[in-house]
Scaffold this active site. Structure first.
Site, PDB file in Angstrom:
ATOM      1  N   HIS A  80      -9.879   1.730   0.575  1.00 18.51           N
ATOM      2  CA  HIS A  80      -9.763   0.576   1.475  1.00 18.51           C
ATOM      3  C   HIS A  80     -10.862   0.543   2.538  1.00 18.51           C
ATOM      4  CE1 HIS A  80      -7.813  -2.732   3.535  1.00 18.51           C
ATOM      5  NE2 HIS A  80      -6.734  -2.642   2.773  1.00 18.51           N
ATOM      6  N   GLU A 138     -11.481  -3.967  -2.916  1.00 15.43           N
ATOM      7  CA  GLU A 138     -10.587  -2.916  -3.382  1.00 15.43           C
ATOM      8  C   GLU A 138     -10.397  -3.057  -4.892  1.00 15.43           C
ATOM      9  OE1 GLU A 138      -7.014  -3.149  -0.682  1.00 15.43           O
ATOM     10  OE2 GLU A 138      -8.327  -4.677   0.192  1.00 15.43           O
ATOM     11  N   HIS A 151       0.802  -1.233   0.000  1.00 13.27           N
ATOM     12  CA  HIS A 151       0.000   0.000   0.000  1.00 13.27           C
ATOM     13  C   HIS A 151       0.833   1.281   0.000  1.00 13.27           C
ATOM     14  CE1 HIS A 151      -3.417  -2.463   0.091  1.00 13.27           C
ATOM     15  NE2 HIS A 151      -3.629  -2.555   1.379  1.00 13.27           N
TER      16      HIS A 151
END
Length: 364
Positions: free
Chosen positions: A189, A325, A115
């Site tokens: 998210h 996602e 991420h």
């Protein structure tokens, strides 16, 4: 707790103070549509902190996991509701090679980058501009990521617009440009629990994914490069079925993520918005459809949530929230057969995802 009646639709976006981070004041922006649906977003991390949606009886409840205070998001958050970048998901070995040069990234999950690194877009303060349109309310967030940020090349200029329409759709539009070629993969998210009881398991939710294949991973959750068929595996969600139906089956891939934490390859027909997933919660009758322009979606079943995550008057234990996602595939910079995530100078990344809420007859 569910709201018994819909909140009044606001004529303007409500802005409230939400603390301070990085020497800057943080705000909380409340978007409200004419149907009474409401979304709250903070410019810290672009976090969707609340999302109130009606059940089959018209009662509103928050359907996303999150916290009551900014400090909780800063101190102990598994990316609750945050915008993710520069690169959503994992890059193996925390490195990639582009145009003959190898770039070393910040490691944020073992030997890999997850991420965007330790301070990805989930931990920055975005500039925010709220707006009101004829058919809803919105918030445009912008951020400039400097050359070398977390090891990524190029100065990246990003804008993300949240728009809550009067049709009970939360639309997210992503845009990015760069002055040097660089990998970019942006996503959101949110952890959803459509029951309205955010401390309850999501294993009884019914899920369908528009995907015939998924990307298997190694034990560190880096894709092997294969596109495996879901048929006759626990990953077959081509029909609406309970998330928990096979979540604890004896399966090597499930063991890697302690449940579902995998990228599904969407059965795309074109380049526009297409259905990726649909979810129903039987008791409340809430239904959510996910549409996207992206080629994949990461389905995560909240396997690593535990009692350390406490907010909104409850404990977010294991599998009390799920994520869908929308994304390009994990580790694409190191996987030449995956859709490219390289954004070049002079080009513009555009991506769109839409979460559409409705209800079905209660399946009690």
């Amino acid at each position: 707790m569910a709201n018994e009646t819909a909140p009044d639709a606001a004529k303007s976006v409500i802005i409230e103070p939400f603390g301070e981070a990085g020497g800057r004041e943080i705000s909380l922006y409340t978007l409200t549509n004419k149907a009474g649906m409401m979304a709250r977003i903070t410019n810290y991390g672009g976090i969707l902190t609340h999302l109130f949606a009606p059940d089959a009886d018209g009662r509103f409840a928050d359907v996303v996991l999150g916290y009551d205070t900014l400090q909780d998001y800063i101190d102990n958050s598994p990316y609750f509701g945050a915008l993710i970048g520069r690169y959503g998901n994992r890059i193996g070995g925390a490195s990639f090679t582009l145009d003959g040069k190898t770039y070393a990234l910040v490691k944020s999950q073992g030997e890999n980058t997850l991420h965007g690194g330790k301070t990805g877009f989930h931990g920055v303060v975005w500039d925010a501009v709220p707006f009101v349109a004829d058919n809803g309310q919105g918030l445009t967030l912008s951020h400039v990521s400097p050359d070398g940020d977390e090891g990524f090349p190029g100065t990246l200029s990003v804008s993300v617009t949240y728009f809550l329409s009067d049709n009970n759709e939360l639309q997210i539009d992503y845009k990015a440009t760069t002055d040097k070629a660089t990998p970019v993969a942006l996503t959101q998210h949110a952890y959803f629990n459509l029951s309205g009881d955010l401390g309850s398991p999501i294993t009884g939710h019914l899920l369908r994914l528009e995907a015939d294949r998924f990307t298997p991973t190694d034990e560190t959750q880096i894709p092997t490069g294969d596109l495996a068929p879901v048929k006759e595996t626990p990953f077959d969600f081509r029909r609406l079925r309970a998330i928990g139906e096979e979540i604890d089956a004896s399966d090597e891939q499930l063991s890697h993520g302690a449940g579902y934490d995998h990228n599904f390859v969407l059965n795309r027909k074109g380049k526009g918005l297409e259905l990726a997933a649909e979810v129903e919660e039987p008791k409340s009758g809430r239904r959510m459809e996910v549409l996207t322009t992206e080629p994949g979606v990461q389905f995560y079943s909240g396997n690593f949530l535990d009692d350390s995550y406490r907010g909104k008057g409850t404990v977010f234990g294991k599998r009390t929230g799920f994520c869908l996602e929308t994304q390009h595939f994990p580790d694409s910079p190191n996987q030449p057969d995956f859709p490219s995530t390289i954004l070049k100078r002079g080009d513009t990344l555009r991506s769109q995802t839409l979460y559409r809420f409705s209800t079905v007859k209660n399946r009690r």
